[in-house]
Design an enzyme around this catalytic site. Structure first.
Site, PDB file in Angstrom:
ATOM      1  N   ARG A  91       9.304  29.935  73.747  1.00  0.00           N
ATOM      2  CA  ARG A  91      10.328  30.183  74.767  1.00  0.00           C
ATOM      3  C   ARG A  91      10.063  31.543  75.401  1.00  0.00           C
ATOM      4  O   ARG A  91       9.921  32.550  74.724  1.00  0.00           O
ATOM      5  CB  ARG A  91      11.745  30.165  74.205  1.00  0.00           C
ATOM      6  CG  ARG A  91      12.758  30.612  75.277  1.00  0.00           C
ATOM      7  CD  ARG A  91      14.206  30.277  74.987  1.00  0.00           C
ATOM      8  NE  ARG A  91      15.073  30.864  76.013  1.00  0.00           N
ATOM      9  CZ  ARG A  91      15.302  30.338  77.226  1.00  0.00           C
ATOM     10  NH1 ARG A  91      14.706  29.214  77.582  1.00  0.00           N
ATOM     11  NH2 ARG A  91      16.093  30.954  78.080  1.00  0.00           N
ATOM     12  N   VAL A  92       9.998  31.570  76.738  1.00  0.00           N
ATOM     13  CA  VAL A  92       9.879  32.824  77.487  1.00  0.00           C
ATOM     14  C   VAL A  92      11.263  33.108  78.059  1.00  0.00           C
ATOM     15  O   VAL A  92      11.768  32.352  78.894  1.00  0.00           O
ATOM     16  CB  VAL A  92       8.849  32.688  78.619  1.00  0.00           C
ATOM     17  CG1 VAL A  92       8.765  33.989  79.391  1.00  0.00           C
ATOM     18  CG2 VAL A  92       7.492  32.287  78.064  1.00  0.00           C
TER      19      VAL A  92
ATOM     20  N   GLU B 253      15.842  38.690  79.957  1.00  0.00           N
ATOM     21  CA  GLU B 253      17.048  39.404  79.523  1.00  0.00           C
ATOM     22  C   GLU B 253      18.291  39.029  80.324  1.00  0.00           C
ATOM     23  O   GLU B 253      18.261  38.961  81.555  1.00  0.00           O
ATOM     24  CB  GLU B 253      16.787  40.902  79.696  1.00  0.00           C
ATOM     25  CG  GLU B 253      17.982  41.783  79.415  1.00  0.00           C
ATOM     26  CD  GLU B 253      17.641  43.248  79.636  1.00  0.00           C
ATOM     27  OE1 GLU B 253      16.618  43.550  80.278  1.00  0.00           O
ATOM     28  OE2 GLU B 253      18.405  44.093  79.152  1.00  0.00           O
ATOM     29  N   CYS B 254      19.389  38.826  79.603  1.00  0.00           N
ATOM     30  CA  CYS B 254      20.703  38.660  80.213  1.00  0.00           C
ATOM     31  C   CYS B 254      21.675  39.306  79.248  1.00  0.00           C
ATOM     32  O   CYS B 254      22.193  38.643  78.351  1.00  0.00           O
ATOM     33  CB  CYS B 254      21.008  37.181  80.415  1.00  0.00           C
ATOM     34  SG  CYS B 254      22.730  36.878  80.867  1.00  0.00           S
TER      35      CYS B 254
ATOM     36  N   CYS C  20      26.825  31.613  81.736  1.00  0.00           N
ATOM     37  CA  CYS C  20      25.434  31.149  81.780  1.00  0.00           C
ATOM     38  C   CYS C  20      25.008  30.635  80.406  1.00  0.00           C
ATOM     39  O   CYS C  20      25.764  30.703  79.445  1.00  0.00           O
ATOM     40  CB  CYS C  20      24.503  32.257  82.261  1.00  0.00           C
ATOM     41  SG  CYS C  20      24.551  33.724  81.215  1.00  0.00           S
TER      42      CYS C  20
ATOM     43  N   CYS D 117      22.217  31.615  78.678  1.00  0.00           N
ATOM     44  CA  CYS D 117      21.089  32.410  78.168  1.00  0.00           C
ATOM     45  C   CYS D 117      21.023  32.487  76.638  1.00  0.00           C
ATOM     46  O   CYS D 117      20.028  32.099  76.038  1.00  0.00           O
ATOM     47  CB  CYS D 117      21.091  33.787  78.812  1.00  0.00           C
ATOM     48  SG  CYS D 117      20.920  33.691  80.614  1.00  0.00           S
TER      49      CYS D 117
ATOM     50  N   GLU E 291      16.682  42.045  83.645  1.00  0.00           N
ATOM     51  CA  GLU E 291      18.116  41.773  83.760  1.00  0.00           C
ATOM     52  C   GLU E 291      18.479  41.205  85.131  1.00  0.00           C
ATOM     53  O   GLU E 291      18.027  41.696  86.163  1.00  0.00           O
ATOM     54  CB  GLU E 291      18.903  43.069  83.523  1.00  0.00           C
ATOM     55  CG  GLU E 291      20.392  42.953  83.684  1.00  0.00           C
ATOM     56  CD  GLU E 291      21.034  41.965  82.704  1.00  0.00           C
ATOM     57  OE1 GLU E 291      20.920  42.164  81.495  1.00  0.00           O
ATOM     58  OE2 GLU E 291      21.633  40.970  83.183  1.00  0.00           O
TER      59      GLU E 291
ATOM     60  N   ASP F 128      15.746  35.300  93.534  1.00  0.00           N
ATOM     61  CA  ASP F 128      15.135  35.624  92.244  1.00  0.00           C
ATOM     62  C   ASP F 128      14.030  36.648  92.499  1.00  0.00           C
ATOM     63  O   ASP F 128      13.327  36.569  93.496  1.00  0.00           O
ATOM     64  CB  ASP F 128      14.537  34.325  91.655  1.00  0.00           C
ATOM     65  CG  ASP F 128      14.195  34.448  90.186  1.00  0.00           C
ATOM     66  OD1 ASP F 128      13.405  35.336  89.846  1.00  0.00           O
ATOM     67  OD2 ASP F 128      14.708  33.653  89.386  1.00  0.00           O
TER      68      ASP F 128
ATOM     69  N   ARG G  91      11.902  37.762  89.687  1.00  0.00           N
ATOM     70  CA  ARG G  91      11.272  37.945  88.376  1.00  0.00           C
ATOM     71  C   ARG G  91       9.755  37.863  88.379  1.00  0.00           C
ATOM     72  O   ARG G  91       9.106  38.253  87.441  1.00  0.00           O
ATOM     73  CB  ARG G  91      11.851  36.931  87.378  1.00  0.00           C
ATOM     74  CG  ARG G  91      13.216  37.330  86.899  1.00  0.00           C
ATOM     75  CD  ARG G  91      13.797  36.283  85.990  1.00  0.00           C
ATOM     76  NE  ARG G  91      14.259  35.120  86.727  1.00  0.00           N
ATOM     77  CZ  ARG G  91      14.839  34.075  86.168  1.00  0.00           C
ATOM     78  NH1 ARG G  91      15.009  34.040  84.862  1.00  0.00           N
ATOM     79  NH2 ARG G  91      15.255  33.058  86.883  1.00  0.00           N
TER      80      ARG G  91
ATOM     81  N   LYS H 172       8.710  29.227  85.633  1.00  0.00           N
ATOM     82  CA  LYS H 172       7.969  29.597  84.428  1.00  0.00           C
ATOM     83  C   LYS H 172       6.897  28.548  84.124  1.00  0.00           C
ATOM     84  O   LYS H 172       5.756  28.890  83.809  1.00  0.00           O
ATOM     85  CB  LYS H 172       8.928  29.737  83.235  1.00  0.00           C
ATOM     86  CG  LYS H 172       9.826  30.968  83.304  1.00  0.00           C
ATOM     87  CD  LYS H 172      10.821  30.997  82.140  1.00  0.00           C
ATOM     88  CE  LYS H 172      11.819  32.141  82.312  1.00  0.00           C
ATOM     89  NZ  LYS H 172      12.961  32.014  81.387  1.00  0.00           N
TER      90      LYS H 172
END
Lengths: 424, 424
Positions: free
Chosen positions: A248-249, A252-253, A264, A266, A295, A335, A337, A364
């Site tokens: 799992r990648v 942060e949350c 959410c 997360c 984040e 987004d 990221r 991802k």
């Protein structure tokens, strides 16, 4: 040049060097040949602040924590010329090397030798070079209430080695600081190195003029958070083609990961991912969790909370069909990221095949596949782990391309998935 | 000056302005009079990247996430001139003002008006200024397994308003980005502003030359993580002298806060602090948790893991009498968190008295007291919440000055408190 003796007898210039240009007459810093397999030929990453002639990178170590280091030096608590004593700090495991370490395109955002500098560059260290690890690997026992519950409910078994009595899980973990090879980053994003350098300089309010003046330096230590890797099971199983691997990648949350906010999925998905890692390790394989400091989709938490308010207060209330639009209004993008850089850490670990990918993110998935890693199965979050108020997020994401083994809602259906108002 | 049209028809200079010096002939940016009570006289914080003549600060918004914004601009996903649409983003609560907002020495590391810029500076925003909030306030429901367990064990009660059925806790929360008034930061640390600016520039590898060239700009947006505030109960009770207040100031520890590592007490103490906040709120008061992004005592996680290895491998193994020495070997200091700046957030909330301070740290206690806030009671972590392997940490800290209502160990006693070896 005016010189003065400081507290411990060394001399220090009173002049401030505003932007260091390449030295025309002095010694040249050790060159970096990114992707070279011989660590000495590749060259050590040298971000020292005590001898500017030895620096072969832009930026400094420890990311944004360099700001705190500055406070420590200013207030006299830290000697500016302190050099880390690396005795007993060598990696506890995960040492590599793997084939991907020597492919200059597979890894461009971390230093594959980063955990091993104490050994590989011992000769330089002994002659006085200030060389610091950008990766540290240790071992730990972790204990999460969700795993204890999984044992109580019979989903996980105590085996005494991987999962101990009482729910203690044995892990190897690595902290990784970003080390960016700018030509490789530019190529990954499909832009010229020059445009990348200019944006990095301008869009940070003028951070590091060397980005635009020092085209002889190609490595940048950006002041952003990096990643932490948790490995469950035998690290050797990560690269063994005969044993299964779960990955799992996770980005942060803080609001969910630490405080369990119900807007959410997360933390529930992270806990489910760790559970899958334990199961896969107990089958003789291994599990890998990568925790990225990004984040609020790398927009930061202030932007995230502004978006929450805009979602909850918009006409018609919080609903799945307007989920992404509210982020775009505030942040200009949905987004930030850049999953294009994320697979580097998987290549650092030597991963070439993931049997169970615990993520529904198409961004991802695409990034991992495009980097040459095979994904056998994608595992969505179980429906009973989704908090009620997080239905808005999950349905919006599924409609936008997230992986799901169930139905994807129509526009009308999305408009009907509603969350709580503010003050409810 | 060479100009070119970009995609959306606006013009853009091809020249890179390396370091912006004060404009001798152009319009001057809006001045900042730190501590002024009239927001317009104080002046808006303007960190825009689209009109450099309007900038009145060093650095940019969103802290380190500016690096990701740069990637978004470089790759063409974000328009460089995007201005946030702040519709419906205004604070959900906690709006102030409080007396401390207008004391230029009480708050030096955040902008007290930071959550209200949409309202206070609406006239500037409407004329085209790119003004962004540095604080965002929203409301949430959180659910933590530890709180659910506290209900099951009868330590917490469901009241249907603060603590709902199923363990959902209603909170108001605020994300805060650092805004540093450099003269105030320097005074807080007991150094000259000039020495502070020089250290910030030099110890970051030359980040922001404006720190040493622009002495007309006194406000700095440092690219470090900020803080998140969680308020339980009625926010009005925070400043009401007739109602009790519980506070925990928590510094990030990802390994424990998220993953439950057993080498320290971070998450257990955080959960205990939230429990105390709920109890105090249910007594008619309020509870405040402040979560600071200062991983590994603001040394970062790579340093932290290096220290773990050195502790576990040193001669005699991990033990309380050598706890701080190992950090100092690697990092040069024991701690880099600078609690001197921490009380600012408490003053932003209008806190003048804390009835229950859920912390044993003498550094935090001293900083809060010295800032003029009264602390009535200090609440140590209950012994049964301390993981076995975290005894090394807690005993070392108590011997070094941490608050305790029990005995403090002698040097011989400290040497006897041992942790697990690596691979155990």
């Amino acid at each position: 040049m005016a010189l003065e003796k400081n507290g411990n007898g060394t001399t220090k210039s009173k002049h401030i060097v505003l932007t260091s240009h390449p030295n025309r007459f002095g010694p040249k810093p050790i060159p970096i040949h990114w992707g070279a397999s011989d660590p000495l030929k590749r060259g050590a990453i040298i971000g020292t602040l005590t001898n500017s002639a030895q620096r072969n990178v832009i930026g400094s170590h420890s990311g944004a924590y360099g700001i705190y280091r500055a406070l420590a030096v200013a207030s006299g608590q830290l000697q500016a010329d302190h050099r880390a004593d690396l005795t007993n700090t060598a990696p506890a495991d995960l040492v590599g090397p793997h084939a991907a370490w020597f492919d200059p395109q597979k890894i461009v955002s971390l230093d594959p030798f980063g955990a091993l500098v104490g050994e590989l560059y011992a000769s330089l260290y002994e002659t006085g070079y200030d060389i610091r690890p950008t990766i540290a690997v240790t071992q730990a026992h972790i204990n999460m209430p969700e795993l204890v519950e999984a044992i109580a409910k019979g989903r996980l078994q105590v085996d005494g080695k991987i999962m101990k009595q009482g729910g203690d899980l044995v892990v190897t973990k690595a902290a990784i600081e970003p080390v960016w090879y700018l030509p490789g980053i530019a190529q990954r994003l499909g832009v010229t190195e020059s445009d990348l350098r200019r944006a990095l300089f301008e869009q940070t309010g003028g951070m590091f003029p060397e980005l635009v003046t020092r085209h002889d330096l190609h490595v940048f230590l950006p002041p952003i958070g990096g990643a932490t890797v948790y490995v469950v099971g035998d690290p050797a199983a990560i690269t063994d083609p005969t044993t299964p691997l779960a990955v799992r990648v996770h980005d942060e949350c803080n609001g969910s990961d630490v405080f369990g906010s119900d807007i959410c999925t997360c933390r529930p998905y992270l806990a489910h991912g760790i559970e899958a890692c334990v199961q896969t390790a107990q089958e003789g394989g291994a599990g890998v969790i990568v925790y990225w400091r990004k984040e609020g989709r790398a927009l930061g938490e202030v932007t995230k909370f502004l978006v929450y308010n805009a979602r909850k207060r918009q006409e018609g209330g919080d609903r799945a069909d307007a989920y992404f639009a509210r982020t775009e209004c505030v942040a200009g993008v949905q987004d930030m990221r850049f999953q294009e850089l994320m697979p580097d850490v998987l290549h650092w670990l030597g991963i070439t095949r993931i049997d169970r990918f615990i993520s529904m993110s198409n961004m991802k998935y695409d990034a991992v596949i495009q980097s040459g890693i095979e994904i056998v199965e994608r595992v969505p979050i179980p429906q009973d782990l989704i908090p009620l108020d997080a239905q808005v997020e999950i349905e919006a994401k599924k409609a936008a391309g997230y992986y799901s083994n169930g139905a994807v809602l129509s526009a009308l259906g999305l408009a009907g998935v509603k969350g709580r108002d503010l003050s409810e």
